[in-house]
Design an enzyme around this catalytic site. Structure first.
Site, short mmCIF file in Angstrom:
data_model
loop_
_atom_site.label_atom_id
_atom_site.label_comp_id
_atom_site.label_asym_id
_atom_site.label_seq_id
_atom_site.Cartn_x
_atom_site.Cartn_y
_atom_site.Cartn_z
N CYS A 98 0.88 -1.17 0.00
CA CYS A 98 0.00 0.00 0.00
C CYS A 98 0.92 1.22 0.00
CB CYS A 98 -0.84 -0.03 1.28
SG CYS A 98 -1.96 1.35 1.40
N ASN A 202 -9.14 3.93 3.97
CA ASN A 202 -8.39 5.20 3.91
C ASN A 202 -7.76 5.46 2.55
OD1 ASN A 202 -6.38 3.32 3.97
ND2 ASN A 202 -5.37 4.05 5.82
N HIS A 203 -8.14 4.70 1.54
CA HIS A 203 -7.58 4.91 0.21
C HIS A 203 -8.29 6.08 -0.50
CE1 HIS A 203 -6.02 0.50 0.11
NE2 HIS A 203 -5.39 1.27 0.97
N LEU A 205 -7.93 9.22 -3.97
CA LEU A 205 -7.23 9.98 -5.01
C LEU A 205 -7.56 11.44 -4.72
CD1 LEU A 205 -6.91 9.41 -8.79
CD2 LEU A 205 -7.72 11.60 -7.96
N GLU A 206 -6.53 12.26 -4.57
CA GLU A 206 -6.77 13.67 -4.25
C GLU A 206 -6.13 14.59 -5.26
OE1 GLU A 206 -7.50 14.23 0.56
OE2 GLU A 206 -5.63 14.95 -0.29
N ASN A 325 3.88 -0.74 3.13
CA ASN A 325 3.84 -2.05 3.80
C ASN A 325 4.70 -3.04 3.03
OD1 ASN A 325 1.91 -0.89 5.43
ND2 ASN A 325 0.17 -1.93 4.50
N MET A 376 -8.86 12.98 4.98
CA MET A 376 -9.66 13.54 3.89
C MET A 376 -9.65 15.07 3.77
SD MET A 376 -13.25 11.76 3.33
CE MET A 376 -13.75 12.28 4.95
N HIS A 399 4.18 7.66 7.76
CA HIS A 399 3.47 7.45 6.49
C HIS A 399 2.17 8.23 6.38
CE1 HIS A 399 0.59 4.94 8.50
NE2 HIS A 399 0.11 4.41 7.40
N GLY A 402 -2.23 8.94 10.83
CA GLY A 402 -2.52 7.91 11.81
C GLY A 402 -3.85 8.16 12.49
#
Lengths: 476, 140
Positions: A98, A202-203, A205-206, A325, A376, A399, A402
């Site tokens: 990920c 939590n995936h 595209l921004e 990961n 987000m 990363h 959290g």
């Protein structure tokens, strides 16, 4: 948690001295405030990891560490294969590789202002997101194996990108040593229609804008300046990676006693690196890494198509692609000597410093880009690996922000529709198939990402380069 | 017969699922409902299509993880959600029937995809009151 159990080594470094079966100390990098907020389970998990055979130097946790399963999320540990070192399926996790990639657009905020809603809708329409969504690509057995061997390189050969993308991906876009024959038919079946999908949780595209630059020289090397619009994609190896994790965790839990390994927590399931099971897992896990790299490459292709349709003047070269990961064979200096170690990063980013031979020429002097996703509605950050970071935790940094609370709690605190409306008022357009998913991912459910990256910088794990604010978020 | 129940328990990053019942079979049925509830309200899922599953594991706790992972696999590959379960445990062997329907995003509003069941907070045990409890954390 109670911080009395730690010895404070510096303002941002906290140590648990070895006790009981611990072979090395446990080290958490964090501000006092972040450490106090961490669940006590983080310290317990850091301690458990320190008991695993062949661990070198210390069991580390990054400033964004939170209670994971087996390893803490934000855990880093390296193992020496020649001293009984292990590879742990639990130490990599279910979502193998990920990660995050960030694309330039060549655009400024003013260029997209009038198109913002159309762009959000077009991206939402083109990027398969959320549970049950499927991609357009179907791979037969031979093509599946080629993808698992080739990663992003395979994707580019299929037309999903440009050769120039490859040097901006860890491992040049193709993890060596992948063994598709160690990936079960079930894992491949789970991936059957999931190539080029974002996933959920939590995936995201921004579309983001650079709002602040902290290190002008590094930002220039990265091609970033205030006002620039970039696109960041956060996702992983989808069902294939999840299934590899599931199957090898089980095998390692059952096999551990036979290898003389007494697991402090079954989730730390592992096998000696020099064992058939350890080697089989490495082959499968590396195939999982390639699946994630191919997946992010296909999503990049879909994103570029949308931009070229709506904003023909844009170009979307890749800034960089990081994985969170993984377990990778790397050379690190231990006690003044170079050593080949298997470095597990579970919810932690590789952060190689300037001059590292694995970095592409254009970035080598600046250090590796470390892409930190916020939640987000909040900021993301771009950091850079430093020479000091190589000496801290095997060239690793945090990363993300959290989680600060469980999904459960978030669901009680927020309503998805209200979150979307509130963020729209603040200028961030959210598109998601799941209102409940949005509530569970509400910005308030996460730690303050600024506190996390400041801690990472002060602890010497990475240097702050730029801050990004979200404009559009496609949420799985 | 006493009716079982399921609940979620908090885990910082993920979600804990717990089932309780008068028998081990019922606890396993309830924890499966709890798994569905991570994704959607089980009451929204019509039990119209049936599948059968079997698992075998060295101990009953590993069997619980296997059971949930078998369901996660079926949910992922069939694009289905399940809302009714019948479980029969015999030593290290589990056989089960699950009823559900194909995922309908507009109607089920799925919150999140479950990646796998973990060995964290894993417990299968009989309580002081005689009820059975089965629980673990699932990764989402």
């Amino acid at each position: 948690m109670d911080i009395a159990r730690f010895e404070r080594k510096s303002e941002f470094e906290w140590q648990i001295k070895p006790f009981g079966r611990m072979q090395v100390p446990g080290v958490i990098f964090a501000s006092e405030a972040l450490l106090r907020e961490m669940d006590a389970k983080v310290a317990e998990q850091v301690t458990n990891v320190a008991m695993l055979p062949g661990i070198v130097e210390a069991s580390f946790a990054m400033p964004d560490a939170h209670w994971g399963y087996g390893f803490p999320i934000g855990g880093v540990a390296a193992f020496d294969p020649d001293h009984g070192g292990v590879v742990s399926a639990g130490g990599v996790g279910f979502d193998i590789s990920c990660g995050v990639r960030t694309l330039h657009t060549g655009l400024q905020l003013k260029d997209i202002e009038s198109l913002k809603t159309r762009l959000a809708d077009a991206l939402y329409h083109s990027i398969p997101a959320g549970l049950g969504s499927t991609g357009a690509i179907r791979l037969d057995a031979a093509k599946m194996d080629a993808m698992l061997r080739g990663g992003a390189r395979w994707a580019i050969e299929q037309g999903f990108g440009e050769a120039a993308d490859l040097e901006r991906i860890e491992e040049g876009g193709c993890m060596r040593g992948a063994d598709p024959s160690q990936v079960s038919e079930q894992a491949k079946k789970r991936q059957h229609d999931e190539m080029g999908t974002l996933g959920s949780g939590n995936h995201y595209l921004e579309v983001q804008q650079v709002t602040e630059v902290y290190a002008a020289d590094i930002a220039a090397a990265y091609g970033l300046k205030p006002g620039d619009v970039v696109v960041s994609i956060h996702c992983g190896s989808r069902g294939l990676g999840h299934q590899i994790g599931t199957e090898f965790l089980r095998q390692m839990v059952i096999a551990a006693p036979g290898y003389g390994i007494e697991l402090p927590d079954r989730e730390l399931a592992c096998a000696p690196i020099h064992s058939p099971l350890g080697q089989n897992y490495l082959g499968a896990m590396r195939a999982g890494i390639n699946c994630a790299l191919a997946n992010r490459q296909i999503l990049t292709y879909l994103t570029r198509q949308v931009f070229s349709r709506l904003l023909p003047q844009s170009r979307l070269p890749l800034l960089y692609d990081v994985s969170h990961n993984t377990c990778k064979l790397e050379t690190h200096t231990v006690d003044g000597q170079p050593k080949k170690l298997f470095v597990h990063r579970k919810g932690a980013t590789r952060a190689f410093g300037p001059g590292h031979p694995d970095l592409p020429a254009a970035l080598r002097e600046a250090g590796q880009p470390v892409l930190i996703g916020g939640s987000m509605g909040t900021a993301s950050y771009i950091l850079a690996g430093t020479r000091a970071s190589m000496q801290r935790a095997f060239g690793s940094a945090c990363h993300g922000s959290g989680r600060a609370m469980s999904r459960h709690q978030a669901l009680r605190n927020w309503n998805g529709r209200h979150v979307v409306d509130e963020l729209a008022r603040r200028g961030t357009l959210i598109r998601s198939p799941s209102s409940r998913g949005v509530a569970e991912e509400a910005p308030g459910a996460y730690k303050d990402v600024s506190e996390v990256v400041n801690s990472a910088e002060h602890a010497g794990l990475a240097r702050k380069v730029a801050r990004l604010e979200p404009i559009i978020c496609i949420k799985g | 017969m006493l009716t079982g129940h399921w609940e979620h328990f908090s885990h910082e990053a993920d979600m804990g699922v717990r089932g309780a019942g008068a028998s081990l079979d019922q606890a396993f049925e309830q924890v499966a409902l709890g798994l569905t509830a991570v994704v959607t309200d089980p009451a929204l899922v019509t039990p119209e299509k049936m599948i059968r599953l079997t698992c075998e594991a060295p101990d009953v706790e590993l069997l619980l993880v296997d059971w949930l992972n078998a369901l996660i696999y079926e949910m992922a590959t069939r694009k289905m959600l399940f809302s009714r379960f019948e479980v029969r445990l015999k030593g290290k062997h589990l056989s089960a029937t699950a009823w559900g329907e194909v995922l309908d995003v507009a109607r089920h509003h799925p919150a999140v995809e479950v990646k796998g069941a973990t060995y964290t907070a894993l417990k299968v045990a009989q309580q002081a009151d005689g009820d059975w409890l089965a629980q673990c954390v699932v990764d989402v």
